[in-house]
Scaffold this motif. Sequence first.
Motif, PDB file in Angstrom:
ATOM      1  N   SER A 161       0.808  -1.238   0.000  1.00  0.00           N
ATOM      2  CA  SER A 161       0.000   0.000   0.000  1.00  0.00           C
ATOM      3  C   SER A 161       0.836   1.281   0.000  1.00  0.00           C
ATOM      4  O   SER A 161       0.363   2.326  -0.432  1.00  0.00           O
ATOM      5  N   LEU A 162       2.075   1.210   0.474  1.00  0.00           N
ATOM      6  CA  LEU A 162       2.826   2.457   0.686  1.00  0.00           C
ATOM      7  C   LEU A 162       3.116   3.221  -0.611  1.00  0.00           C
ATOM      8  O   LEU A 162       2.922   4.440  -0.677  1.00  0.00           O
ATOM      9  N   ARG A 163       3.558   2.494  -1.647  1.00  0.00           N
ATOM     10  CA  ARG A 163       3.914   3.195  -2.898  1.00  0.00           C
ATOM     11  C   ARG A 163       2.689   3.827  -3.554  1.00  0.00           C
ATOM     12  O   ARG A 163       2.799   4.846  -4.229  1.00  0.00           O
ATOM     13  N   THR A 164       1.525   3.233  -3.349  1.00  0.00           N
ATOM     14  CA  THR A 164       0.304   3.829  -3.900  1.00  0.00           C
ATOM     15  C   THR A 164      -0.026   5.100  -3.123  1.00  0.00           C
ATOM     16  O   THR A 164      -0.406   6.115  -3.703  1.00  0.00           O
ATOM     17  N   ALA A 165       0.142   5.046  -1.804  1.00  0.00           N
ATOM     18  CA  ALA A 165      -0.187   6.213  -0.968  1.00  0.00           C
ATOM     19  C   ALA A 165       0.823   7.342  -1.158  1.00  0.00           C
ATOM     20  O   ALA A 165       0.454   8.513  -1.171  1.00  0.00           O
ATOM     21  N   VAL A 166       2.096   6.980  -1.294  1.00  0.00           N
ATOM     22  CA  VAL A 166       3.161   7.992  -1.432  1.00  0.00           C
ATOM     23  C   VAL A 166       4.054   7.591  -2.607  1.00  0.00           C
ATOM     24  O   VAL A 166       5.044   6.875  -2.432  1.00  0.00           O
ATOM     25  N   PRO A 167       3.720   8.040  -3.816  1.00  0.00           N
ATOM     26  CA  PRO A 167       4.439   7.549  -5.013  1.00  0.00           C
ATOM     27  C   PRO A 167       5.946   7.816  -4.999  1.00  0.00           C
ATOM     28  O   PRO A 167       6.706   7.008  -5.520  1.00  0.00           O
ATOM     29  N   ASN A 168       6.371   8.911  -4.394  1.00  0.00           N
ATOM     30  CA  ASN A 168       7.810   9.229  -4.467  1.00  0.00           C
ATOM     31  C   ASN A 168       8.587   8.882  -3.202  1.00  0.00           C
ATOM     32  O   ASN A 168       9.536   9.569  -2.849  1.00  0.00           O
ATOM     33  N   VAL A 169       8.176   7.835  -2.542  1.00  0.00           N
ATOM     34  CA  VAL A 169       8.908   7.435  -1.337  1.00  0.00           C
ATOM     35  C   VAL A 169       9.923   6.360  -1.714  1.00  0.00           C
ATOM     36  O   VAL A 169       9.656   5.497  -2.566  1.00  0.00           O
ATOM     37  N   GLY A 170      11.091   6.434  -1.109  1.00  0.00           N
ATOM     38  CA  GLY A 170      12.068   5.360  -1.284  1.00  0.00           C
ATOM     39  C   GLY A 170      11.787   4.304  -0.223  1.00  0.00           C
ATOM     40  O   GLY A 170      11.768   4.615   0.962  1.00  0.00           O
ATOM     41  N   VAL A 171      11.528   3.071  -0.651  1.00  0.00           N
ATOM     42  CA  VAL A 171      11.126   2.033   0.313  1.00  0.00           C
ATOM     43  C   VAL A 171      12.310   1.110   0.605  1.00  0.00           C
ATOM     44  O   VAL A 171      12.928   0.570  -0.306  1.00  0.00           O
TER      45      VAL A 171
END
Length: 261
Positions: A161-171
């Motif tokens: 879910s994280l990349r959908t919520a915050v597209p420009n986050v480095g995971v």
Amino acid sequence: MLKKILALLMVVIFVCCGCGKKQDEPMANDLNTILKRDKLIVGVKTDTYPFGFLDKKGHYSGYDAALARIIARGILGSDKKVEFVPVSASDRMMKLYSNEVDMIIATMSITSKRQELLDFSMPYHTAGQALLVKKGSSVKSLRDLNGKRAIIVFGSTVETSLRTAVPNVGVIGYRNYPDAYKALKAGKADAIVADDTILLGMALKDDSVVLLPKRYTKERYAVAFRKGIESRDLIRAVNNVIDIETRKGNLKKIKADYGIK
Ligand code: GLU
């Protein structure tokens, strides 16, 4: 003579292939297997304080382990009739499907994607995704993670879910929660994104980190089973136990003991 031998061969093949199975013969049933074995085998976490962890003596502890003991008592008459198998967020489904465990009680949220592969009990706890940051961090919300780095644990709901919520986050992904916590402390990223209950366990032990107040999802924890008719009776039995113990107030008591709200 040859005819007789052929006829006998046919009977052997018929029986061996299972074609001789009577209509009313019981199907594979996980509850019957457990009753016959007289022991419940449950997959629980060892890295997820206060739900599944090992205490100082190496005993399985936490709310999930306590729930497993209660289910063993409800089904088999004794909370000692349970064997624990350690699972992680990324291997728990595999351990269920390789028949290593009868069920998983491991901070596992019900999601529609998981429901395609698993059956679930009724929920026994509701958590929510949140952020854990270092004290004084400029990150105050999920949105602030844009252009920054966030830590997640592989196999958890936030991984998808994280990349959908915050597209420009480095995971940055880790295999378990203690490693995720160490990485935050070492400054490898700006926040851990995970369930509030798990993050609270870290925040309670360390006042240099802060659990931010906002919750971004509703994570309904439930016991997970192999999907299919063979799980039906077992799920009914487990739901019955959860229902009774909830009404008696016992689950609330266990939560309070572990500081879970
Ligand atoms: N509840 C979330 C999940 O089921 C996160 C907790 C975990 O990593 O197990 O994925």
